[in-house]
Scaffold this motif. Structure first.
Motif, PDB file in Angstrom:
ATOM      1  N   THR A   1       0.996  11.880  -9.800  1.00 34.73           N
ATOM      2  CA  THR A   1       0.085  13.033  -9.735  1.00 34.73           C
ATOM      3  C   THR A   1       0.665  14.235  -9.016  1.00 34.73           C
ATOM      4  N   ARG A   2       1.710  14.041  -8.224  1.00 41.20           N
ATOM      5  CA  ARG A   2       2.280  15.084  -7.370  1.00 41.20           C
ATOM      6  C   ARG A   2       1.226  15.700  -6.458  1.00 41.20           C
ATOM      7  N   SER A   3       0.256  14.891  -6.098  1.00 45.71           N
ATOM      8  CA  SER A   3      -0.809  15.337  -5.206  1.00 45.71           C
ATOM      9  C   SER A   3      -0.742  14.501  -3.927  1.00 45.71           C
ATOM     10  N   GLY A   4      -0.458  15.177  -2.830  1.00 48.58           N
ATOM     11  CA  GLY A   4      -0.406  14.484  -1.547  1.00 48.58           C
ATOM     12  C   GLY A   4      -1.762  13.949  -1.147  1.00 48.58           C
TER      13      GLY A   4
ATOM     14  N   ALA B   1      -2.391  10.735  -3.053  1.00 46.61           N
ATOM     15  CA  ALA B   1      -1.549   9.663  -2.516  1.00 46.61           C
ATOM     16  C   ALA B   1      -2.070   9.189  -1.165  1.00 46.61           C
ATOM     17  N   PHE B   2      -2.494  10.126  -0.314  1.00 45.47           N
ATOM     18  CA  PHE B   2      -3.019   9.753   0.995  1.00 45.47           C
ATOM     19  C   PHE B   2      -4.310   8.953   0.857  1.00 45.47           C
ATOM     20  N   ARG B   3      -5.201   9.388  -0.041  1.00 45.06           N
ATOM     21  CA  ARG B   3      -6.459   8.663  -0.259  1.00 45.06           C
ATOM     22  C   ARG B   3      -6.175   7.259  -0.797  1.00 45.06           C
TER      23      ARG B   3
ATOM     24  N   ALA C   1       0.836  -1.207   0.000  1.00 44.71           N
ATOM     25  CA  ALA C   1       0.000   0.000   0.000  1.00 44.71           C
ATOM     26  C   ALA C   1       0.870   1.255   0.000  1.00 44.71           C
ATOM     27  N   ILE C   2       1.964   1.242   0.747  1.00 45.01           N
ATOM     28  CA  ILE C   2       2.887   2.381   0.745  1.00 45.01           C
ATOM     29  C   ILE C   2       3.480   2.549  -0.652  1.00 45.01           C
ATOM     30  N   GLY C   3       3.861   1.449  -1.275  1.00 48.96           N
ATOM     31  CA  GLY C   3       4.410   1.516  -2.628  1.00 48.96           C
ATOM     32  C   GLY C   3       3.406   2.083  -3.620  1.00 48.96           C
ATOM     33  N   ILE C   4       2.164   1.664  -3.509  1.00 48.48           N
ATOM     34  CA  ILE C   4       1.121   2.175  -4.401  1.00 48.48           C
ATOM     35  C   ILE C   4       0.905   3.664  -4.166  1.00 48.48           C
ATOM     36  N   ALA C   5       0.919   4.080  -2.898  1.00 47.19           N
ATOM     37  CA  ALA C   5       0.723   5.498  -2.575  1.00 47.19           C
ATOM     38  C   ALA C   5       1.881   6.342  -3.095  1.00 47.19           C
ATOM     39  N   VAL C   6       3.099   5.845  -2.952  1.00 49.61           N
ATOM     40  CA  VAL C   6       4.268   6.580  -3.466  1.00 49.61           C
ATOM     41  C   VAL C   6       4.185   6.697  -4.982  1.00 49.61           C
TER      42      VAL C   6
ATOM     43  N   SER D   1      -6.159   1.512  -0.075  1.00 54.18           N
ATOM     44  CA  SER D   1      -5.473   0.238  -0.287  1.00 54.18           C
ATOM     45  C   SER D   1      -5.143  -0.442   1.041  1.00 54.18           C
ATOM     46  N   PHE D   2      -4.686   0.311   2.037  1.00 61.75           N
ATOM     47  CA  PHE D   2      -4.376  -0.307   3.323  1.00 61.75           C
ATOM     48  C   PHE D   2      -5.653  -0.715   4.047  1.00 61.75           C
ATOM     49  N   GLY D   3      -6.730   0.026   3.881  1.00 60.30           N
ATOM     50  CA  GLY D   3      -8.017  -0.375   4.460  1.00 60.30           C
ATOM     51  C   GLY D   3      -8.471  -1.714   3.919  1.00 60.30           C
ATOM     52  N   GLY D   4      -8.311  -1.915   2.612  1.00 52.48           N
ATOM     53  CA  GLY D   4      -8.656  -3.203   2.012  1.00 52.48           C
ATOM     54  C   GLY D   4      -7.790  -4.335   2.539  1.00 52.48           C
ATOM     55  N   VAL D   5      -6.520  -4.041   2.761  1.00 53.41           N
ATOM     56  CA  VAL D   5      -5.604  -5.042   3.309  1.00 53.41           C
ATOM     57  C   VAL D   5      -6.020  -5.426   4.727  1.00 53.41           C
ATOM     58  N   ILE D   6      -6.368  -4.437   5.533  1.00 53.68           N
ATOM     59  CA  ILE D   6      -6.808  -4.728   6.902  1.00 53.68           C
ATOM     60  C   ILE D   6      -8.081  -5.572   6.881  1.00 53.68           C
ATOM     61  N   LEU D   7      -9.005  -5.242   5.981  1.00 52.00           N
ATOM     62  CA  LEU D   7     -10.235  -6.040   5.866  1.00 52.00           C
ATOM     63  C   LEU D   7      -9.908  -7.493   5.539  1.00 52.00           C
ATOM     64  N   LEU D   8      -8.994  -7.705   4.610  1.00 47.50           N
ATOM     65  CA  LEU D   8      -8.597  -9.072   4.255  1.00 47.50           C
ATOM     66  C   LEU D   8      -7.978  -9.785   5.449  1.00 47.50           C
TER      67      LEU D   8
END
Length: 139
Positions: free
Chosen positions: A40-43, A46-48, A29-34, A53-60
């Motif tokens: 996009t150069r939009s923080g 990237a945060f969203r 998830a960090i890699g995807i956000a980076v 992505s990390f929310g989905g990982v936690i659900l799994l």
């Protein structure tokens, strides 16, 4: 006793898979956000992306851990205490999953169709009137 040891091992394997999914998923998830931030150069984007992505990982991970608890409880000696502990664990993890899903989607599940349905219909209607280049014969 072999069966008991076997199912304890299976339960432990589920727990390891659940925790590993969350740990590895966090790195991914960090890699995807980076990658999103680089593109996009939009923080905010990237945060969203990281939250979703990390929310989905936690659900799994939570779902796999619930499966581990089910295996552990079903294969142990039946007792009311074990059943109540399992019920409490499943209730807590269900509430966590539910709240994470709302956090990711931004809307309660029973209202999701009201929010996303009109957008999907509008896109479909907008696209239906346009002929695709392949259909019209233009390159």
């Amino acid at each position: 006793m072999f069966g008991q040891t076997f199912f304890e091992t299976i339960s432990l394997a589920f727990e390891v898979v659940g925790v590993s999914a969350m740990a590895i998923g966090f790195v991914v998830a960090i890699g995807i956000a980076v990658r999103s931030w680089i593109r996009t150069r939009s923080g905010a984007t990237a945060f969203r992306t990281l939250r979703e992505s990390f929310g989905g990982v936690i659900l799994l991970g939570l779902e796999v851990l619930v499966a581990a608890d089910l295996v552990k409880t079903v294969t142990s000696a039946p007792s009311l205490t074990d059943a109540l502990v399992l019920a409490l664990i499943v209730l807590i993890r269900t509430v966590l999953s539910f709240s994470l899903q709302i956090e990711i989607d931004g809307v309660a599940p029973w209202r999701r169709a009201l929010v996303t349905g009109p957008e999907v219909l509008a896109r479909a209607a907008a696209g239906a009137g346009e002929a695709s280049p392949r259909a019209s014969g233009t390159p």
